[in-house]
Scaffold this motif. Structure first.
Motif, PDB file in Angstrom:
ATOM      1  N   GLN A  66     -39.894  -5.180 -30.689  1.00 15.49           N
ATOM      2  CA  GLN A  66     -39.889  -5.524 -32.118  1.00 15.49           C
ATOM      3  C   GLN A  66     -39.606  -7.012 -32.276  1.00 15.49           C
ATOM      4  OE1 GLN A  66     -37.451  -3.055 -34.733  1.00 15.49           O
ATOM      5  NE2 GLN A  66     -36.784  -4.905 -35.790  1.00 15.49           N
TER       6      GLN A  66
ATOM      7  N   THR B   6     -48.358  -2.552 -35.160  1.00 14.37           N
ATOM      8  CA  THR B   6     -48.209  -2.560 -33.706  1.00 14.37           C
ATOM      9  C   THR B   6     -49.365  -3.366 -33.125  1.00 14.37           C
ATOM     10  OG1 THR B   6     -47.102  -0.414 -33.689  1.00 14.37           O
ATOM     11  CG2 THR B   6     -48.119  -1.136 -31.629  1.00 14.37           C
TER      12      THR B   6
ATOM     13  N   GLU C 287     -47.319  -6.015 -42.017  1.00 17.42           N
ATOM     14  CA  GLU C 287     -45.925  -5.584 -41.895  1.00 17.42           C
ATOM     15  C   GLU C 287     -45.840  -4.319 -41.038  1.00 17.42           C
ATOM     16  OE1 GLU C 287     -41.801  -5.464 -42.424  1.00 17.42           O
ATOM     17  OE2 GLU C 287     -43.156  -7.091 -42.957  1.00 17.42           O
ATOM     18  N   GLU C 288     -44.948  -4.331 -40.069  1.00 22.15           N
ATOM     19  CA  GLU C 288     -44.693  -3.226 -39.138  1.00 22.15           C
ATOM     20  C   GLU C 288     -45.937  -2.792 -38.360  1.00 22.15           C
ATOM     21  OE1 GLU C 288     -42.391  -0.032 -40.817  1.00 22.15           O
ATOM     22  OE2 GLU C 288     -40.773  -1.384 -41.388  1.00 22.15           O
TER      23      GLU C 288
ATOM     24  N   THR D  53     -39.588 -10.415 -35.360  1.00 24.00           N
ATOM     25  CA  THR D  53     -39.634 -10.859 -36.749  1.00 24.00           C
ATOM     26  C   THR D  53     -40.290 -12.228 -36.797  1.00 24.00           C
ATOM     27  OG1 THR D  53     -37.587  -9.664 -37.212  1.00 24.00           O
ATOM     28  CG2 THR D  53     -38.255 -11.332 -38.806  1.00 24.00           C
TER      29      THR D  53
ATOM     30  N   LYS E 101     -41.938  -8.020 -39.931  1.00 24.05           N
ATOM     31  CA  LYS E 101     -41.591  -7.277 -38.727  1.00 24.05           C
ATOM     32  C   LYS E 101     -42.865  -6.739 -38.084  1.00 24.05           C
ATOM     33  CE  LYS E 101     -38.530  -4.085 -39.337  1.00 24.05           C
ATOM     34  NZ  LYS E 101     -37.816  -2.796 -39.546  1.00 24.05           N
TER      35      LYS E 101
END
Length: 168
Positions: free
Chosen positions: A137, A86, A83-84, A139, A159
């Motif tokens: 970004q 990079t 999650e999140e 999803t 995300k």
């Protein structure tokens, strides 16, 4: 000689009609026969008597598997990327891995959505290779579905951020 035999058989078949007799014996049992009996009544048969049988559609193994899958509450989870997270790739290529619990033994398909849009075709495996994705970004959602395309479980949205270095 043959023609006389043929004509005779045709005349005989036109004269032959099935007559059915019905009577009740002294014990109260109902009997039917093609020979007349004392106190027998002739049963009139309808010319257009049809027997209709409707058989249920046979079930296939896929139908049984699909029903078994739909009866259990499955959960799909994306295990990579986090999650999140990079993701750094200048070509925009990365891998998405998903799991399903409880473990499913039968045949099922998995499909991935990027920003709400399906990417590629549903597949049997749980590892997706995404190629040439734009930076920014995104999803991710992974759906598990039966062989006929009915979704029975979806992962929560994940995300991620895709980073691509620029040349100066």
């Amino acid at each position: 000689m043959r023609s006389l035999t043929l004509i005779g058989l045709m005349l005989f078949s036109m004269l032959a009609q099935a007559v059915v007799y019905k009577w009740v014996d002294k014990d109260g049992k109902v009997h039917y026969s093609d020979e007349p009996q004392p106190n027998a009544q002739i049963v009139e048969l309808k010319d257009k008597t049809l027997n209709q049988i409707s058989l249920p559609q046979p079930k296939t193994d896929i139908d049984d598997v699909n029903q078994a899958i739909e009866s259990i509450q499955y959960q799909v989870n994306i295990t990579a990327p986090n999650e999140e997270e990079t993701v750094r790739d200048n070509n925009g290529d990365f891998e998405v891995v998903a799991t399903i619990t409880p473990e499913l033994k039968g045949q099922y398909l998995m499909a991935i959505k990027l920003d709400g849009k399906p990417i590629g075709q549903p597949q049997v495996g749980n590892i997706f290779q995404l190629k040439n994705i734009d930076r920014g970004q995104h999803t991710l959602v992974v759906d598990a579905m039966t062989q006929n395309g009915k979704v029975f479980a979806s992962s929560p949205p994940r995300k991620i951020f895709l980073h691509q270095a620029t040349k100066r």
